[in-house]
Design a protein around this motif. Structure first.
Motif, PDB file in Angstrom:
ATOM      1  N   ASN A 479      -5.999  34.046  93.566  1.00 27.16           N
ATOM      2  CA  ASN A 479      -7.325  34.412  94.069  1.00 27.16           C
ATOM      3  C   ASN A 479      -7.323  35.752  94.792  1.00 27.16           C
ATOM      4  N   HIS A 480      -6.352  36.607  94.421  1.00 30.01           N
ATOM      5  CA  HIS A 480      -6.260  37.904  95.103  1.00 30.01           C
ATOM      6  C   HIS A 480      -6.376  39.036  94.077  1.00 30.01           C
ATOM      7  N   VAL A 481      -6.055  40.258  94.482  1.00 30.96           N
ATOM      8  CA  VAL A 481      -6.188  41.412  93.595  1.00 30.96           C
ATOM      9  C   VAL A 481      -5.122  41.372  92.506  1.00 30.96           C
ATOM     10  N   GLY A 482      -5.347  42.155  91.438  1.00 27.83           N
ATOM     11  CA  GLY A 482      -4.360  42.258  90.371  1.00 27.83           C
ATOM     12  C   GLY A 482      -3.120  43.005  90.835  1.00 27.83           C
ATOM     13  N   LEU A 483      -1.999  42.710  90.189  1.00 28.93           N
ATOM     14  CA  LEU A 483      -0.725  43.305  90.589  1.00 28.93           C
ATOM     15  C   LEU A 483      -0.189  44.317  89.589  1.00 28.93           C
ATOM     16  N   LEU A 484      -0.510  44.154  88.315  1.00 31.38           N
ATOM     17  CA  LEU A 484       0.091  44.995  87.281  1.00 31.38           C
ATOM     18  C   LEU A 484      -0.988  45.653  86.435  1.00 31.38           C
ATOM     19  N   PRO A 485      -0.742  46.897  85.985  1.00 32.48           N
ATOM     20  CA  PRO A 485      -1.747  47.621  85.200  1.00 32.48           C
ATOM     21  C   PRO A 485      -1.806  47.151  83.755  1.00 32.48           C
ATOM     22  N   ALA A 486      -3.014  47.009  83.230  1.00 33.71           N
ATOM     23  CA  ALA A 486      -3.217  46.684  81.814  1.00 33.71           C
ATOM     24  C   ALA A 486      -3.909  47.873  81.159  1.00 33.71           C
ATOM     25  N   PRO A 487      -3.451  48.314  80.003  1.00 30.22           N
ATOM     26  CA  PRO A 487      -4.031  49.503  79.368  1.00 30.22           C
ATOM     27  C   PRO A 487      -5.369  49.196  78.699  1.00 30.22           C
ATOM     28  N   VAL A 488      -6.346  50.075  78.902  1.00 30.80           N
ATOM     29  CA  VAL A 488      -7.642  49.954  78.238  1.00 30.80           C
ATOM     30  C   VAL A 488      -8.060  51.324  77.747  1.00 30.80           C
ATOM     31  N   THR A 489      -9.023  51.358  76.854  1.00 33.08           N
ATOM     32  CA  THR A 489      -9.543  52.615  76.352  1.00 33.08           C
ATOM     33  C   THR A 489     -10.527  53.206  77.360  1.00 33.08           C
ATOM     34  N   GLY A 490     -10.864  54.474  77.161  1.00 34.68           N
ATOM     35  CA  GLY A 490     -11.849  55.108  78.027  1.00 34.68           C
ATOM     36  C   GLY A 490     -11.203  55.870  79.169  1.00 34.68           C
ATOM     37  N   ASP A 491     -12.053  56.371  80.078  1.00 29.85           N
ATOM     38  CA  ASP A 491     -11.585  57.223  81.155  1.00 29.85           C
ATOM     39  C   ASP A 491     -10.692  56.490  82.147  1.00 29.85           C
TER      40      ASP A 491
END
Length: 736
Positions: A479-491
């Motif tokens: 129930n807290h913030v995300g820890l790891l980056p996930a790649p997405v398209t766009g800026d």
């Protein structure tokens, strides 16, 4: 063996040592001469590319190089048909990750990383900060943020802990590159032949520099101030006025007035306005095209910190005079030209105490890299310099190693009405992450190789200088913030999923992976698909220590000096030290080069350029030049520091000696209280008991806006509220 034989063997060994030393000197001399000849060959190859009928195969045969090497030196000679290059580019473009795949797709081998334990959390109390920092090479603007959604389920993902459906990435997933198998994969654990970061054997030459307020016309030159008539403030008129007063000037810093924004309302973009100003026609001045590697460099077009390079029209090959922005180094914030000049003097003096040969170059990035090169060891394993990774591996790190975390967290994850908006900024943050960095040729770790390790070996690998290709699952109940980056398209490029059950595939540094497995709230599920394991080294440690010492000297001077002007100058100089470290580190990332230049109207443009603007005289353009053979390209260092800084934004330790006595960071705030991540700072809905001692990495209370506050829906709205919070805190005084 008796003692007599032993003594004789020792004597023979000493003789052999002498012979080896002599041979090494001969080899070093020959290598130096070979490097010199290779540089001459590269310059000649690049020069031949200027001939319209030049052909890569003919030049390759004459030079003894392969066609590929010739093309790398002179990309214009690429014989591949344009249609074929386009097809290859399309094939190499990342394909979107499908929302769902058949369950019959073969699952790649993976190994679930072990959960890492950590000491029990203790009550936070004032203590020395351990290690943290976050700064970005170039501040990346964040568009209006949409609610963060979790990524699409991977075809080969392990069954979720619970049967609840997994969320899907709404922002559009982006597939990251991986390392191929076989001979092609060997290039991902190799270095570039003949390319090493070496300690320079020369001293940089100082440039004659002046400081100009383009709004008032005040010019600070040496120990005097002169009021100039700048006319219409075109580059030519500024150069005429300055050079008439201070002949021999090579660099002009604009401290206020931003003349490149004059008439910006006539252009569709600010960049167009800047390009038009830089290329304003002048009878006496022309664009300096540089020489050698800088040939055709021309002007650097940037919305707020452009660089104009000019030479006399009557002698275009003579000396160059640059017009630059003071904002490259620090925000003058109303300081006059005398104070800005004094800030530069104090900066040089502070650096000179730690580098006998310190010279301030045109930009903090150039200065940072030059100062670092003068800390390359002269003894030990890396005395000969640090090898540069293969181009394939540098490209992988460029694509998979993000910079600072910027994220606006929206309702319902935070309240619609914020009880307050409290901003914390980490002081001189990156300086806390330079004590250890990856060095040498990395070892590729496959999923099978990771599985074959003992749990102790796995833990050690994850805590070492490493970069991992992983599949991540957010645990149920999170129930807290995300820890790891996930790649997405766009800026945005990266998001940080936090929805329970969300699964995504990504790359992350060892610091972030270790945090996900060992955080005090709940370990995440990490499946190792592969990775790169480096040797732990200290290539940035000495550089960082000296810069931190210079920063501390200037920071203390800014608080204790009896003269207000000197205090302001010292503060600005301390900000410049921060820029030297921040942008110097970014220079190691060595992104694919963006070259800009100008061509007279009517002449043929270089191949593959993007036109930025055009007037009656010249066309201004830019083009991607790919990766250069830069001996100081070390994206592994930048990626490792950025990863550590992102982890520190979530979880930072306070130590007393070797004992951890407290924690700070987003994970130590209440769930639902984190509103914004901004590279090296965070905004929350309430104050935190995090101590501040003014040391690098400490969390400084920067702003406090009393609520209720309407939650911002975009970064622009957040920045306005941040400004109000800083003003309110300044009016009340800081009581942190």
């Amino acid at each position: 063996m008796d003692r007599k034989t032993y003594t004789a063997e020792l004597a023979g060994l000493r003789e052999l040592r002498t012979e080896i030393t002599t041979a090494e000197k001969v080899v070093a001399t020959a290598q130096k001469e070979l490097d010199k000849l290779n540089q001459q060959r590269s310059r000649r190859v690049a020069g031949l590319a200027g001939y319209e009928g030049a052909q890569a195969p003919a030049i390759a045969k004459a030079s003894g190089l392969s066609v590929g090497d010739v093309v790398r030196i002179a990309p214009l000679l690429d014989p591949t048909p344009a249609a074929v290059r386009a097809t290859k580019a399309d094939a190499a473009a990342p394909a979107p990750v499908p929302v769902a795949e058949s369950a019959s797709v073969a699952e790649p081998p993976v190994t679930v990383a072990p959960v890492l334990t950590r000491p029990a959390l203790v009550v936070e109390q004032p203590a020395a900060a351990e290690v943290e920092d976050q700064a970005v090479v170039a501040e990346q603007p964040v568009p209006a943020a949409a609610p963060v959604a979790a990524p699409v389920e991977s075809a080969a993902s392990v069954a979720p802990v619970a049967a609840a459906p997994r969320p899907v990435l709404e922002a559009g997933p982006r597939e990251l590159p991986t390392m191929p198998e076989g001979p092609a994969g060997a290039r991902f654990e190799a270095v570039t032949t003949g390319l090493v970061s070496k300690r320079p054997n020369f001293t940089q030459q100082a440039r004659s520099t002046v400081f100009l307020d383009a709004a008032t016309g005040d010019l600070a030159v040496r120990d005097r101030v002169v009021r100039l008539d700048l006319g219409a403030r075109t580059p030519g008129e500024i150069l005429d006025a300055v050079l008439a007063t201070a002949p021999g000037t090579e660099r002009i810093y604009i401290t206020a007035g931003a003349p490149w924004h004059d008439g910006a309302e006539r252009y569709s973009t600010l960049k167009d306005a800047v390009a038009a100003w830089l290329n304003t026609p002048s009878e006496r001045w022309t664009t300096a095209v540089g020489s050698g590697r800088d040939k055709l460099a021309g002007h650097f077009v940037h919305q707020r910190q452009p660089v104009g390079r000019y030479a006399p029209a009557a002698a275009p090959d003579s000396g160059t005079t640059e017009i630059r922005s003071m904002g490259e180094w620090f925000d003058p914030d109303g300081a006059d030209v005398v104070t800005c000049r004094q800030a530069f003097t104090l900066l040089w003096q502070a650096l000179r105490r730690h580098w006998d040969d310190a010279v301030l170059m045109g930009s903090p990035s150039q200065t940072g890299r030059d100062l670092w090169s003068r800390t390359i060891p002269t003894t030990g394993k890396w005395a000969g310099g640090y090898p540069v990774l293969s181009e394939e591996l540098r490209g992988l790190l460029h694509a998979t190693g993000g910079q600072g975390r910027t994220e606006l967290i929206l309702p319902p994850r935070v309240p619609e009405q914020l009880p307050a908006l409290v901003e914390y900024d980490r002081t001189f943050a990156y300086a806390k992450h330079l004590w250890k960095s990856p060095v040498g040729t990395p070892r590729r770790i496959t999923a099978a190789a990771f599985a074959a390790m003992t749990e102790q070996e796995q833990t050690k690998a994850l805590m070492s200088c490493s970069h991992w290709n992983i599949r991540v699952t957010v645990p149920q109940g999170w129930n807290h913030v995300g820890l790891l980056p996930a790649p997405v398209t766009g800026d945005r490029a990266w998001i940080y999923p936090s929805e329970p059950g969300a699964t995504f595939t990504t790359w992350a540094g060892g610091a972030e992976v270790h945090l996900a497995l060992s955080n005090h709230l709940m370990p995440w599920r990490i499946e190792i698909l592969g990775g790169l394991l480096f040797e732990d080294g200290k290539p940035l440690d000495e550089w960082g220590k000296r810069l931190k010492a210079a920063w501390a000297d200037l920071t203390n001077l800014s608080k204790l000096h009896g003269d207000e002007r000197q205090r302001t100058a010292a503060y600005l100089a301390s900000r410049a030290v921060r820029s030297v470290l921040l942008f110097g580190l970014g220079g190691f990332a060595q992104r694919p080069r963006l070259v800009s230049g100008t061509t007279p109207v009517g002449e043929a443009l270089p191949a593959g350029v993007e036109i930025l603007g055009q007037d009656n005289e010249v066309v201004t353009w830019q083009r991607q030049a790919g990766f250069s053979r830069d001996p100081y390209a070390h994206p592994e260092w930048a990626a490792y520091v950025w990863s550590g800084a992102r982890a520190a934004l979530l979880d930072m330790k306070y130590r007393q000696g070797k004992e951890v006595i407290g924690y700070a960071g987003a994970l130590h705030a209440k769930p639902g209280s984190v509103v914004y991540f901004g590279t090296d700072g965070i905004a929350l809905t309430e104050r935190q008991p995090w101590p501040y001692r003014g040391e690098p990495g400490d969390y400084l209370l920067k702003g406090h806006l009393t609520g209720p506050v309407e939650h911002p829906t975009s970064q622009e709205q957040y920045l306005k509220l941040r400004g109000l919070g800083r003003a309110e805190l300044a009016a009340k005084g800081t009581d942190q």
